[in-house]
Design an enzyme around this catalytic site. Structure first.
Site, PDB file in Angstrom:
ATOM      1  CG  HIS A 198     -21.972  10.238 -96.445  1.00 39.26           C
ATOM      2  ND1 HIS A 198     -21.219   9.298 -95.790  1.00 39.26           N
ATOM      3  CD2 HIS A 198     -21.641  10.137 -97.754  1.00 39.26           C
ATOM      4  CE1 HIS A 198     -20.444   8.665 -96.650  1.00 39.26           C
ATOM      5  NE2 HIS A 198     -20.696   9.152 -97.859  1.00 39.26           N
TER       6      HIS A 198
ATOM      7  CG  ASP B 205     -18.503  15.396-101.878  1.00 41.54           C
ATOM      8  OD1 ASP B 205     -19.024  14.346-101.498  1.00 41.54           O
ATOM      9  OD2 ASP B 205     -17.317  15.469-102.306  1.00 41.54           O
TER      10      ASP B 205
ATOM     11  CG  HIS C 165     -23.320  11.330-101.959  1.00 45.54           C
ATOM     12  ND1 HIS C 165     -22.070  11.831-102.241  1.00 45.54           N
ATOM     13  CD2 HIS C 165     -23.112  10.169-101.292  1.00 45.54           C
ATOM     14  CE1 HIS C 165     -21.140  11.009-101.773  1.00 45.54           C
ATOM     15  NE2 HIS C 165     -21.748   9.983-101.194  1.00 45.54           N
TER      16      HIS C 165
ATOM     17  N   GLY D 284     -19.025   1.785-103.047  1.00 46.13           N
ATOM     18  CA  GLY D 284     -18.271   3.036-103.107  1.00 46.13           C
ATOM     19  C   GLY D 284     -18.277   3.846-101.830  1.00 46.13           C
ATOM     20  CD  GLN D 285     -20.673   3.721 -96.064  1.00 48.57           C
ATOM     21  OE1 GLN D 285     -21.261   2.647 -96.218  1.00 48.57           O
ATOM     22  NE2 GLN D 285     -20.813   4.460 -94.976  1.00 48.57           N
TER      23      GLN D 285
ATOM     24  CG  ASN E 225     -22.214   5.693-102.668  1.00 52.93           C
ATOM     25  OD1 ASN E 225     -23.034   5.331-103.522  1.00 52.93           O
ATOM     26  ND2 ASN E 225     -21.390   6.703-102.867  1.00 52.93           N
TER      27      ASN E 225
HETATM   28  P1  DGP Z   1     -18.795   8.025-100.107  1.00 55.80           P
HETATM   29  O1  DGP Z   1     -17.809   7.630-101.180  1.00 55.80           O
HETATM   30  O2  DGP Z   1     -20.233   7.737-100.480  1.00 55.80           O
HETATM   31  O3  DGP Z   1     -18.422   7.456 -98.755  1.00 55.80           O
HETATM   32  O4  DGP Z   1     -18.706   9.600-100.011  1.00 55.80           O
HETATM   33  C1  DGP Z   1     -17.767  10.274 -99.256  1.00 55.80           C
HETATM   34  C2  DGP Z   1     -17.739  11.681 -99.762  1.00 55.80           C
HETATM   35  O5  DGP Z   1     -17.127  12.486 -98.782  1.00 55.80           O
HETATM   36  C3  DGP Z   1     -16.952  11.873-101.054  1.00 55.80           C
HETATM   37  O6  DGP Z   1     -17.820  12.286-102.090  1.00 55.80           O
HETATM   38  C4  DGP Z   1     -15.937  12.959-100.734  1.00 55.80           C
HETATM   39  C5  DGP Z   1     -16.434  13.522 -99.427  1.00 55.80           C
HETATM   40  N1  DGP Z   1     -15.400  13.950 -98.520  1.00 55.80           N
HETATM   41  C6  DGP Z   1     -14.344  13.219 -98.102  1.00 55.80           C
HETATM   42  N2  DGP Z   1     -13.587  13.921 -97.249  1.00 55.80           N
HETATM   43  C7  DGP Z   1     -14.216  15.129 -97.102  1.00 55.80           C
HETATM   44  C8  DGP Z   1     -13.916  16.293 -96.330  1.00 55.80           C
HETATM   45  O7  DGP Z   1     -12.951  16.382 -95.584  1.00 55.80           O
HETATM   46  N3  DGP Z   1     -14.771  17.338 -96.452  1.00 55.80           N
HETATM   47  C9  DGP Z   1     -15.880  17.297 -97.274  1.00 55.80           C
HETATM   48  N4  DGP Z   1     -16.650  18.380 -97.317  1.00 55.80           N
HETATM   49  N5  DGP Z   1     -16.184  16.201 -98.002  1.00 55.80           N
HETATM   50  C10 DGP Z   1     -15.360  15.139 -97.915  1.00 55.80           C
END
Ligand code: DGP
Length: 117
Positions: A103, A33, A105, A96-97, A90
């Site tokens: 995905h 992340d 976490h 919080g999605q 999420n």
């Molecule tokens: P959610 O809030 O559950 O939809 O999680 C989305 C997650 O994605 C958040 O923790 C940050 C991560 N994220 C967003 N943009 C990028 C990216 O460009 N690269 C990576 N590796 N993670 C990302």
């Protein structure tokens, strides 16, 4: 809803956007992340585009199983399988999605509060 063509995580699967990949199978990908919330914070996705956990479950072709199996493989690789880890999907904006490509976490390496915020 974000289309596949505009989907951030689809672009990670194609390499158009870079990410630190930690695990890959034929139909899944796991990468760190960009904004880690724990010492280990890895996102596990199906390479195919499903907007939510519900959509992935409805695919009904074993893909959800593969995502769960990949999540545990990541936990083992990261050394948190025995100490314990949290696997969070999420689902929906109210939870919080923010990225609408399903995905999980994988979070670990520190104590986890319960209930989560
Ligand atoms: P959610 O809030 O559950 O939809 O999680 C989305 C997650 O994605 C958040 O923790 C940050 C991560 N994220 C967003 N943009 C990028 C990216 O460009 N690269 C990576 N590796 N993670 C990302």
């Amino acid at each position: 809803m974000v289309s596949e063509a505009d989907c951030l995580f689809c672009k990670i699967t194609t390499g158009e956007i870079s990410a630190e990949i930690v695990h890959e199978t034929g139909r899944t990908l796991a990468f760190r992340d960009v904004n880690p919330q724990a010492p280990t914070h890895v996102l596990v996705i199906p390479k195919g585009h499903y907007p939510s956990a519900a959509a992935l479950a409805a695919a009904d072709d074993g893909l959800a199983d593969e995502v769960f199996t990949a999540a545990h493989a990541v936990a083992e690789r990261e050394g948190i399988a025995d100490s314990g880890y949290r696997l969070v999907f999420n689902t929906g904006p109210g939870a919080g999605q923010t990225v609408f490509h399903v995905h999980g976490h994988v979070l670990g390496g520190r104590g986890m509060a319960w209930p989560p915020g």
